[in-house]
Write a protein that holds these residues in place. Structure first.
Motif, PDB file in Angstrom:
ATOM      1  N   ARG A 156       0.830  -1.194   0.000  1.00 56.63           N
ATOM      2  CA  ARG A 156       0.000   0.000   0.000  1.00 56.63           C
ATOM      3  C   ARG A 156       0.868   1.249   0.000  1.00 56.63           C
ATOM      4  NH1 ARG A 156      -5.316  -1.551   0.810  1.00 56.63           N
ATOM      5  NH2 ARG A 156      -5.675   0.520   0.004  1.00 56.63           N
ATOM      6  N   SER A 157       0.378   2.293  -0.633  1.00 60.02           N
ATOM      7  CA  SER A 157       1.119   3.549  -0.669  1.00 60.02           C
ATOM      8  C   SER A 157       0.541   4.566   0.302  1.00 60.02           C
ATOM      9  CB  SER A 157       1.105   4.125  -2.078  1.00 60.02           C
ATOM     10  OG  SER A 157      -0.220   4.369  -2.475  1.00 60.02           O
ATOM     11  N   ASN A 158      -0.566   4.220   0.963  1.00 62.64           N
ATOM     12  CA  ASN A 158      -1.124   5.095   1.993  1.00 62.64           C
ATOM     13  C   ASN A 158      -0.355   4.867   3.296  1.00 62.64           C
ATOM     14  OD1 ASN A 158      -2.744   6.401   3.872  1.00 62.64           O
ATOM     15  ND2 ASN A 158      -4.527   6.111   2.585  1.00 62.64           N
ATOM     16  N   ILE A 217      -0.987   5.524   6.378  1.00 63.03           N
ATOM     17  CA  ILE A 217      -1.752   4.973   7.506  1.00 63.03           C
ATOM     18  C   ILE A 217      -1.853   3.455   7.386  1.00 63.03           C
ATOM     19  CG2 ILE A 217      -4.010   4.966   8.586  1.00 63.03           C
ATOM     20  CD1 ILE A 217      -4.301   7.832   7.909  1.00 63.03           C
ATOM     21  N   LEU A 218      -2.059   2.972   6.145  1.00 60.44           N
ATOM     22  CA  LEU A 218      -2.182   1.525   5.976  1.00 60.44           C
ATOM     23  C   LEU A 218      -0.848   0.830   6.187  1.00 60.44           C
ATOM     24  CD1 LEU A 218      -4.765   1.201   3.159  1.00 60.44           C
ATOM     25  CD2 LEU A 218      -4.905   0.405   5.475  1.00 60.44           C
ATOM     26  N   LEU A 239      -0.589   0.501   9.827  1.00 64.02           N
ATOM     27  CA  LEU A 239      -1.472  -0.556  10.323  1.00 64.02           C
ATOM     28  C   LEU A 239      -0.898  -1.935  10.005  1.00 64.02           C
ATOM     29  CD1 LEU A 239      -5.003   0.868   9.624  1.00 64.02           C
ATOM     30  CD2 LEU A 239      -3.786   0.681  11.747  1.00 64.02           C
ATOM     31  N   LEU A 282       1.197   8.080  14.005  1.00 60.73           N
ATOM     32  CA  LEU A 282       0.074   8.866  13.484  1.00 60.73           C
ATOM     33  C   LEU A 282       0.324  10.361  13.622  1.00 60.73           C
ATOM     34  CD1 LEU A 282      -2.651   6.458  14.622  1.00 60.73           C
ATOM     35  CD2 LEU A 282      -2.047   7.016  12.313  1.00 60.73           C
ATOM     36  N   ILE A 341       2.288  11.172  10.677  1.00 61.08           N
ATOM     37  CA  ILE A 341       1.449  11.209   9.470  1.00 61.08           C
ATOM     38  C   ILE A 341       0.724  12.541   9.378  1.00 61.08           C
ATOM     39  CG2 ILE A 341      -0.620  10.203   8.470  1.00 61.08           C
ATOM     40  CD1 ILE A 341       0.425   7.499   9.422  1.00 61.08           C
ATOM     41  N   ILE A 347      -0.599  12.074   1.971  1.00 59.12           N
ATOM     42  CA  ILE A 347       0.067  11.076   2.803  1.00 59.12           C
ATOM     43  C   ILE A 347       0.537   9.908   1.958  1.00 59.12           C
ATOM     44  CG2 ILE A 347      -1.057  11.656   4.967  1.00 59.12           C
ATOM     45  CD1 ILE A 347      -3.053   9.460   4.381  1.00 59.12           C
TER      46      ILE A 347
END
Lengths: 114, 210
Positions: free
Chosen positions: A32-34, A36-37, A40, A91, A94, A104
């Motif tokens: 994933r490039s997000n 936050i993910l 996670l 976070l 972020i 992000i």
């Protein structure tokens, strides 16, 4: 194949479960490039390690009649505390990244890249 | 015939893995975060299955309660326009490489686990464990040790009192203090990082403009 499953106890199953969770977290962190993910996914990997602590504590309690179970539980508790601190700092990073770059995506955060 | 404990664990594991796999593949990040909260709850159920009640409730309090709220607030604070969910240019190639790496890691781990003789001591010690647990358990556990609940009685439940006593030993107390200092420093640092520093924001704006 029969021999393989003959000595496959619940410990094996639990370790396979935590391995699968770890690899899911690895795939999430890599694919994933997000941001936050990605964070996670790292949390998921930490949880998989915690499952190993607890499962080995249960196993050692079963083998030694409650002798070595406390260490695994204490390690899991401290690991949860450190993971919570890591999530808070991650976070916050972020949010700071979003304030500076208006996004992000992990590929955009390359200012310190050599 | 497989016993009830094994079936319970398999159900918990399948539900958790399904929730986490769906969370990894979803494009909507809110859905991903909520599915991961379900996965964390499943992990807490796995701790309950393993007899570590205190860790299970700590997991629910910390992850399902606190970290999920922090994650959802971060998602809402960093929300962008409708183009946010569009796939990046090299996303497919990266996803394929990540799947390859994850599959290789899973294959290596599963091979190592399945070929190691870990299960033999547990199987051999199943009967002594039942007697040991029954000897160490209090009256409530002994009352629960009816023939119908042999598997539940064999669970070595770790009581909160023992955890508290272990944390009050010198080594445990030192680790507890260090963890408290770490949490304080980490949360103050998070506030400092995320706080709206007006001067720093102006400087960065000038740098971006120049």
């Amino acid at each position: 194949m029969m021999n393989l499953f003959e000595n496959t106890g619940t410990l094996h199953l639990a370790l396979l479960f935590s391995s699968a969770l770890f690899c899911l977290g690895l795939v999430a962190a890599l694919a994933r490039s997000n941001t936050i993910l990605v964070l996670l996914g790292v949390e998921l990997m930490l949880n998989a390690a915690n499952i190993n602590f607890i499962v080995f504590a249960r196993h050692s309690a079963a083998v030694t009649a409650g002798g070595g179970a406390m260490t695994g539980v204490l390690f899991a508790l401290f690991s949860i505390a450190v993971a919570a601190a890591e999530a808070a700092v991650g976070l916050a990073l972020i949010i700071a990244l979003h304030r500076h770059r208006r996004g992000i995506r992990l590929q955009d955060a390359n200012e310190l890249k050599g | 015939m497989p016993d009830l404990s094994l079936l319970t664990f398999l159900a918990i594991a399948l539900a958790t893995l399904g929730a986490c796999a769906a969370a990894v593949t979803r494009r909507n990040i809110i859905h991903s975060a909520l599915l991961l909260v379900a996965g964390w709850a499943g992990i807490a159920a796995c701790y309950l299955w393993a007899g570590a009640e205190f860790v299970a409730f700590a997991q629910i309090l910390v992850y399902v309660g606190a970290v999920s709220m922090v994650v959802l607030f971060a998602v809402l604070l960093t929300r962008l326009g409708p183009g946010d969910t569009a796939p990046a240019p090299g996303a497919f190639r990266r996803a394929a490489a990540a799947l390859l790496a994850g599959g290789a890691c899973l294959g290596a781990l599963a091979g190592a686990i399945l070929t190691s003789p870990l299960g033999l001591p547990a199987a051999a010690a199943r009967a002594p464990a039942a007697t040991g647990a029954a000897a160490a358990a209090d009256a409530a556990a002994a009352a629960a040790g009816a023939p119908a609940a042999v598997a539940a009685a064999a669970e070595p439940a770790i009581r909160v009192r023992e955890i508290g006593l272990a944390l009050m030993e010198p080594a445990g107390a030192a680790a507890l203090l260090v963890t408290g200092v770490l949490l304080t420093v980490a949360l103050i640092g998070a506030i400092v990082i995320a706080s709206n520093d007006r001067r720093g924001a102006d400087n960065s704006g000038e740098e971006a403009a120049s």
